[in-house]
Design a protein around this motif. Structure first.
Motif, PDB file in Angstrom:
ATOM      1  N   ILE A   8     -28.444  -3.665  43.209  1.00 30.46           N
ATOM      2  CA  ILE A   8     -27.114  -3.661  42.447  1.00 30.46           C
ATOM      3  C   ILE A   8     -26.894  -5.087  41.840  1.00 30.46           C
ATOM      4  O   ILE A   8     -26.793  -5.327  40.666  1.00 30.46           O
ATOM      5  N   ARG A   9     -27.244  -5.973  42.856  1.00 32.12           N
ATOM      6  CA  ARG A   9     -27.288  -7.468  42.635  1.00 32.12           C
ATOM      7  C   ARG A   9     -27.933  -8.006  41.236  1.00 32.12           C
ATOM      8  O   ARG A   9     -27.644  -8.535  40.571  1.00 32.12           O
ATOM      9  N   ASN A  10     -29.278  -7.494  41.491  1.00 34.00           N
ATOM     10  CA  ASN A  10     -30.095  -7.881  40.580  1.00 34.00           C
ATOM     11  C   ASN A  10     -30.050  -7.168  39.110  1.00 34.00           C
ATOM     12  O   ASN A  10     -30.004  -7.907  38.296  1.00 34.00           O
ATOM     13  N   SER A  11     -29.437  -6.090  39.207  1.00 32.81           N
ATOM     14  CA  SER A  11     -29.377  -5.218  37.891  1.00 32.81           C
ATOM     15  C   SER A  11     -28.138  -6.035  37.374  1.00 32.81           C
ATOM     16  O   SER A  11     -27.754  -6.145  35.974  1.00 32.81           O
ATOM     17  N   LEU A  12     -27.129  -6.410  37.988  1.00 29.24           N
ATOM     18  CA  LEU A  12     -25.926  -7.237  37.627  1.00 29.24           C
ATOM     19  C   LEU A  12     -26.293  -8.278  36.844  1.00 29.24           C
ATOM     20  O   LEU A  12     -25.824  -8.779  35.866  1.00 29.24           O
ATOM     21  N   PHE A  13     -26.983  -9.155  37.609  1.00 28.14           N
ATOM     22  CA  PHE A  13     -27.474 -10.520  37.064  1.00 28.14           C
ATOM     23  C   PHE A  13     -28.155 -10.335  35.764  1.00 28.14           C
ATOM     24  O   PHE A  13     -27.825 -10.796  34.615  1.00 28.14           O
ATOM     25  N   ALA A  14     -29.087  -9.266  35.678  1.00 25.26           N
ATOM     26  CA  ALA A  14     -29.668  -8.861  34.475  1.00 25.26           C
ATOM     27  C   ALA A  14     -28.922  -8.605  33.378  1.00 25.26           C
ATOM     28  O   ALA A  14     -29.054  -8.987  32.271  1.00 25.26           O
ATOM     29  N   ALA A  15     -27.635  -7.803  33.665  1.00 19.63           N
ATOM     30  CA  ALA A  15     -26.931  -7.341  32.788  1.00 19.63           C
ATOM     31  C   ALA A  15     -26.205  -8.389  32.054  1.00 19.63           C
ATOM     32  O   ALA A  15     -25.836  -8.549  30.938  1.00 19.63           O
ATOM     33  N   VAL A  16     -25.668  -9.320  33.027  1.00 23.45           N
ATOM     34  CA  VAL A  16     -24.801 -10.266  32.257  1.00 23.45           C
ATOM     35  C   VAL A  16     -25.634 -11.258  31.497  1.00 23.45           C
ATOM     36  O   VAL A  16     -25.342 -11.918  30.597  1.00 23.45           O
ATOM     37  N   ALA A  17     -26.921 -11.650  32.057  1.00 25.21           N
ATOM     38  CA  ALA A  17     -27.516 -12.789  31.308  1.00 25.21           C
ATOM     39  C   ALA A  17     -28.044 -12.024  29.873  1.00 25.21           C
ATOM     40  O   ALA A  17     -28.117 -12.656  29.038  1.00 25.21           O
ATOM     41  N   ALA A  18     -28.360 -10.680  29.934  1.00 28.11           N
ATOM     42  CA  ALA A  18     -28.968 -10.033  28.695  1.00 28.11           C
ATOM     43  C   ALA A  18     -27.636  -9.848  27.493  1.00 28.11           C
ATOM     44  O   ALA A  18     -27.760  -9.864  26.619  1.00 28.11           O
ATOM     45  N   SER A  19     -26.337  -9.764  28.288  1.00 27.45           N
ATOM     46  CA  SER A  19     -25.312  -9.485  27.331  1.00 27.45           C
ATOM     47  C   SER A  19     -25.228 -10.854  26.556  1.00 27.45           C
ATOM     48  O   SER A  19     -24.318 -10.646  25.288  1.00 27.45           O
ATOM     49  N   ILE A  20     -25.655 -11.837  26.914  1.00 25.11           N
ATOM     50  CA  ILE A  20     -25.325 -13.250  25.911  1.00 25.11           C
ATOM     51  C   ILE A  20     -26.229 -13.360  24.959  1.00 25.11           C
ATOM     52  O   ILE A  20     -26.178 -13.919  23.913  1.00 25.11           O
ATOM     53  N   ILE A  21     -27.568 -12.558  25.250  1.00 27.86           N
ATOM     54  CA  ILE A  21     -28.733 -12.573  24.064  1.00 27.86           C
ATOM     55  C   ILE A  21     -28.224 -12.282  22.634  1.00 27.86           C
ATOM     56  O   ILE A  21     -28.642 -12.970  21.822  1.00 27.86           O
ATOM     57  N   PRO A  22     -27.762 -11.134  22.654  1.00 26.92           N
ATOM     58  CA  PRO A  22     -27.270 -10.952  21.154  1.00 26.92           C
ATOM     59  C   PRO A  22     -26.320 -11.651  20.638  1.00 26.92           C
ATOM     60  O   PRO A  22     -26.865 -12.098  19.170  1.00 26.92           O
ATOM     61  N   GLY A  23     -25.561 -12.392  21.204  1.00 24.28           N
ATOM     62  CA  GLY A  23     -24.748 -13.327  20.358  1.00 24.28           C
ATOM     63  C   GLY A  23     -25.461 -14.597  20.089  1.00 24.28           C
ATOM     64  O   GLY A  23     -25.197 -15.051  18.968  1.00 24.28           O
ATOM     65  N   VAL A  24     -26.270 -15.197  21.043  1.00 22.63           N
ATOM     66  CA  VAL A  24     -27.366 -16.036  20.760  1.00 22.63           C
ATOM     67  C   VAL A  24     -28.393 -15.862  19.503  1.00 22.63           C
ATOM     68  O   VAL A  24     -28.345 -16.746  18.501  1.00 22.63           O
ATOM     69  N   THR A  25     -28.540 -14.720  19.463  1.00 25.37           N
ATOM     70  CA  THR A  25     -29.374 -14.200  18.254  1.00 25.37           C
ATOM     71  C   THR A  25     -28.965 -14.201  17.059  1.00 25.37           C
ATOM     72  O   THR A  25     -29.241 -14.624  15.774  1.00 25.37           O
ATOM     73  N   LEU A  26     -27.340 -13.659  17.121  1.00 24.64           N
ATOM     74  CA  LEU A  26     -26.600 -13.622  15.921  1.00 24.64           C
ATOM     75  C   LEU A  26     -26.297 -15.058  15.243  1.00 24.64           C
ATOM     76  O   LEU A  26     -26.416 -15.481  14.101  1.00 24.64           O
TER      77      LEU A  26
END
Length: 358
Positions: free
Chosen positions: A157-175
């Motif tokens: 749960i902890r690792n998947s939460l970290f991954a989800a939060v980090a990945a959620s920023i990527i689309p904004g950076v890409t745009l």
């Protein structure tokens, strides 16, 4: 004497009427917390494992949504100009970001409702002044929270939460990356903001024209205290498909007229104005907002975005706010017909100063 009469009147008003009795009861007792009702996940280890798998699956689904949003941005580039690509770009990027945020939120909610400790407790009030034991209590509170939430124990749960939060920023950076200029084989300097902003459509002999109709401006028509929005006359020759908006964004100018004796000009810029008329770029040197608010009495230009102020009387130097340098000045003169013309292009890049930082 009048005071005694008032006291007796109040006493009679609040005295129980004859024949009535007043019941005095003890203060109500605190009923306490209701009996704790255990959840299914508290009673059944199998249900707890299922809940844990559900939470980290939702978090990894959020990661997949973020990755898909980035992939959609690349698969359906809006630079092609095709309407169908723009629609697909907006649709699939939106779906990816929506999935990422929705799965992240649902996972967090399910974690708190089905897995984290839900036992009720009371917390007595205490003095707000810190004591030596405060740090120990704070450390214990963090330790208890970690134990109750399972954050330290439930690695998936902890690792998947970290991954989800980090990945959620990527689309904004890409745009946001898509907003930056890109170099092409035909235009290799397109990816260099300094070179792009260093040259505009202003050139020697180009007439100053009113924005947006493109009417040339005579020096005699610029009244004292006025502020005129100006574009190059040659800009009107460009169509909207020929880079009109891009060139206008760099070349927009604000023209003002003061008394010649009010200008404080450097020796090498005394011929950049004409009879008290000066022209400055409208693009703020902070983050590029349009500087268009002119105060006639103080001769100050104000940027409405972050309140940078520039002094028109002295080469638009910064007198307040976060802007790092003065507004670039456009050297002007008058042609044989009395129209205001540019003596040259700007001698420095227009726009925000951070483009020039390396």
């Amino acid at each position: 004497m009048a005071h005694d009469d008032d006291s007796q009147a109040l006493d009679r008003a609040y005295r129980p009427a004859p024949g009535l009795s007043v019941a005095v009861s003890d203060p109500a007792e605190n009923p306490g917390l209701p009996p704790h009702r255990e959840r299914v996940t508290d009673q059944d280890p199998k249900a707890m494992k299922t809940a844990v798998r559900t939470v980290y699956t939702l978090f990894y689904l959020s990661v997949a949504g973020s990755i898909w949003a980035v992939a959609a941005y690349m698969l359906f580039p809006i630079e092609s100009g095709a309407l169908i690509d723009v629609r697909y770009n907006n649709l699939f990027i939106g779906l990816g970001i929506a999935l990422a945020l929705l799965a992240l939120g649902l996972g967090a909610i399910h974690w708190s409702k089905a897995i984290m400790s839900d036992k009720e407790y009371t917390e007595d009030r205490h003095g707000t002044r810190g004591r030596d034991s405060t740090r120990e209590a704070a450390i214990k509170a963090f330790a208890d929270a970690n134990e109750e939430s399972g954050f330290g124990r439930r690695v998936m749960i902890r690792n998947s939460l970290f991954a989800a939060v980090a990945a959620s920023i990527i689309p904004g950076v890409t745009l946001f990356r898509g907003l930056a200029p890109h170099s092409t084989a035909e235009n290799p300097i397109a990816g260099d903001p300094v070179q792009l902003l260093k040259h505009t459509m202003w050139d020697k002999g180009v007439r100053l024209a009113r924005d947006p109709d493109g009417t040339p401006i005579r020096a005699a028509d610029v009244t004292l205290g006025s502020a005129v929005h100006v574009i190059p006359e040659t800009l009107t020759e460009l169509g909207h498909d020929g880079g009109y908006l891009e060139e206008k964004a760099k070349a927009i100018v604000l023209l003002m007229r003061l008394l010649p004796e009010q200008l404080i000009e450097a020796d090498d810029r005394k011929d950049w104005s004409y009879d008290g008329i000066v022209a400055y770029s409208k693009v703020c040197t902070h983050v590029g907002c349009p500087v268009a608010l002119y105060e006639q009495q103080t001769h100050h230009l104000l940027c409405p975005c972050h309140q940078s102020q520039f002094d028109v009387t002295e080469h638009a130097k910064v007198i307040f706010g976060p802007a790092a340098r003065p507004l670039p000045q456009l050297p002007i003169a008058v042609d044989a017909e009395g129209y205001l013309v540019a003596r040259s292009d700007f001698t420095e890049p227009v726009g925000p100063s951070f483009w020039e930082r390396h």
